[in-house]
Write a protein that holds these residues in place. Sequence first.
Motif, PDB file in Angstrom:
ATOM      1  N   UNK A 410     -21.418 -32.596  50.126  1.00  0.00           N
ATOM      2  CA  UNK A 410     -22.750 -32.262  49.603  1.00  0.00           C
ATOM      3  C   UNK A 410     -22.634 -31.512  48.274  1.00  0.00           C
ATOM      4  N   UNK A 411     -21.760 -30.505  48.254  1.00  0.00           N
ATOM      5  CA  UNK A 411     -21.609 -29.695  47.052  1.00  0.00           C
ATOM      6  C   UNK A 411     -21.057 -30.481  45.873  1.00  0.00           C
ATOM      7  N   UNK A 412     -19.972 -31.205  46.107  1.00  0.00           N
ATOM      8  CA  UNK A 412     -19.295 -31.896  45.004  1.00  0.00           C
ATOM      9  C   UNK A 412     -20.063 -33.116  44.510  1.00  0.00           C
ATOM     10  N   UNK A 413     -20.575 -33.895  45.437  1.00  0.00           N
ATOM     11  CA  UNK A 413     -21.219 -35.150  45.068  1.00  0.00           C
ATOM     12  C   UNK A 413     -22.655 -34.966  44.602  1.00  0.00           C
ATOM     13  N   UNK A 414     -23.431 -34.233  45.388  1.00  0.00           N
ATOM     14  CA  UNK A 414     -24.877 -34.237  45.176  1.00  0.00           C
ATOM     15  C   UNK A 414     -25.402 -32.995  44.454  1.00  0.00           C
ATOM     16  N   UNK A 415     -24.594 -31.936  44.371  1.00  0.00           N
ATOM     17  CA  UNK A 415     -25.009 -30.761  43.595  1.00  0.00           C
ATOM     18  C   UNK A 415     -24.338 -30.768  42.226  1.00  0.00           C
ATOM     19  N   UNK A 416     -23.140 -31.365  42.130  1.00  0.00           N
ATOM     20  CA  UNK A 416     -22.411 -31.407  40.855  1.00  0.00           C
ATOM     21  C   UNK A 416     -22.422 -32.811  40.242  1.00  0.00           C
ATOM     22  N   UNK A 417     -21.841 -33.778  40.918  1.00  0.00           N
ATOM     23  CA  UNK A 417     -21.615 -35.108  40.352  1.00  0.00           C
ATOM     24  C   UNK A 417     -22.867 -35.879  39.993  1.00  0.00           C
ATOM     25  N   UNK A 418     -23.794 -35.990  40.942  1.00  0.00           N
ATOM     26  CA  UNK A 418     -25.005 -36.781  40.710  1.00  0.00           C
ATOM     27  C   UNK A 418     -25.883 -36.209  39.592  1.00  0.00           C
ATOM     28  N   UNK A 419     -26.193 -34.903  39.600  1.00  0.00           N
ATOM     29  CA  UNK A 419     -26.965 -34.355  38.480  1.00  0.00           C
ATOM     30  C   UNK A 419     -26.258 -34.526  37.126  1.00  0.00           C
ATOM     31  N   UNK A 420     -24.936 -34.382  37.127  1.00  0.00           N
ATOM     32  CA  UNK A 420     -24.187 -34.569  35.875  1.00  0.00           C
ATOM     33  C   UNK A 420     -24.330 -35.998  35.368  1.00  0.00           C
ATOM     34  N   UNK A 421     -24.280 -36.962  36.283  1.00  0.00           N
ATOM     35  CA  UNK A 421     -24.439 -38.365  35.906  1.00  0.00           C
ATOM     36  C   UNK A 421     -25.821 -38.658  35.343  1.00  0.00           C
TER      37      UNK A 421
END
Length: 481
Positions: A410-421
Amino acid sequence: MGVETPLLTNNHSNHEDEKPVSYVKEFGHESKRLWKLAGPAIFTSICQYSLGALTQTFAGFVGELELAAVSVENSVIAGLAFGVMLGMGSALETLCGQAYGAGSIRMLGVYMQRSWVILLTTACLLVPIYVWSPPILEAIGETDEISEAAGKFALWMLPQLFAYALNFPIQKFLQAQRKVLVMAWISAVVLVIHTFFSWFLILKLGWGLTGAAITLNISWWLIVITQLLYIFITKSDGAWAGFSWLAFADLWGFVKLSLASAVMLCLEFWYLMILVVITGRLQNPLIPVDAISICMNIQGWDAMIALGFNAAISVRVSNELGAGNFKTAKFAVIVVSVTSVAIGVVCMSVVFATRDYFPYLFTSSEAVAVETTKLAVLLGITVLLNSLQPVLSGVAVGAGWQAIVAYINIGCYYIVGLPAGILLGFTFGFGAEGIWSGMIGGICLQTLILIVVTSITNWRREAEQAETRVKKWGGGSTGED
């Protein structure tokens, strides 16, 4: 993953006090055990993934809209269902693997039946998503044209949903007993049949999406029925003792473990699939969606290699922890990590070397092929990262860490990765390349955290917890009725 002097192992026995042997020799022994599981598991995964991928390829030769329809249905609707079913079914990897390692063979059949009850119920709950997929796809940004075509195809693919519900518990049941060659042979035969009838119905007879749905549904049900016949006829060396009312015992506890597994794996499985959805919100999305879909198709085939190692290390870790062999479990993690990364480097090199050519295997559109070539660098990086990340997730499943990894995802993918994309793709105007680049950052972060978690693990304590888990779920009595 610190290195200790490994030990020669024999399954189902506590051999932690055996004489140490050389590191290189034991690496070879463990590698042989790994490949006996991973080889057939990789082959099975590639065959089963190829069912949808080949359907998508044939659809691409019908037209751009047909390719987009099958791609979006595979990635979003069926992808969602696949993630849920695979995730919930993976609870059996922990339970069946550790019970098998502890010698509680008879409980494996009961575990599989409990999983069937839960997954078939879940499949019924997912039916509305298939039925109302056009407005759902439109709501998340797909064009009306793509949404209608994908929605119609999704409705025809409902039988596949229930095949998933039966197939994944069957696979985990057979994997835990290392009966991976059976699944490999069945998948290979079905793939040959599927390839011929896809060509015949979609292209030769011109049935288009209707022919695609018919062949894909029948192929998945052929896999399920053939595997069931094998289990029912052979009794799976005592692991199948017939249908039992125990399948309905302690269902809530089983549901909780299944949900933890589902959350962990779904967050991983859906992450790159979201690329297709977000790309659909770009201006003039048809070409970028087709290009991303082709790249996801290639990445998906490559991911089947990692998924094979995921299954293999899950079996190795769960079996050895169930048997109390914690040093062997730890060493297996080291071997599979080194092996999978080496393969990832090779696959990345192949993607880079063929980036000007492979798009034409999937499309006759020059515009789509050029856009796909632009994305190939990001595809190669993703292939490398995804050589290790699913393997570490397999370690987590084998050891029963699903809940912890779910929070990490949740933290890595959806709090960091997705918003960055989203920021790179839309705010900074980098388009599909920006979306994908940001999401790669999430994968990097998650992989680094899993490496740290695995490195600091107390494997002796994990073996003790596995013994407790086997007793809790009914294996302490050796599984006898």
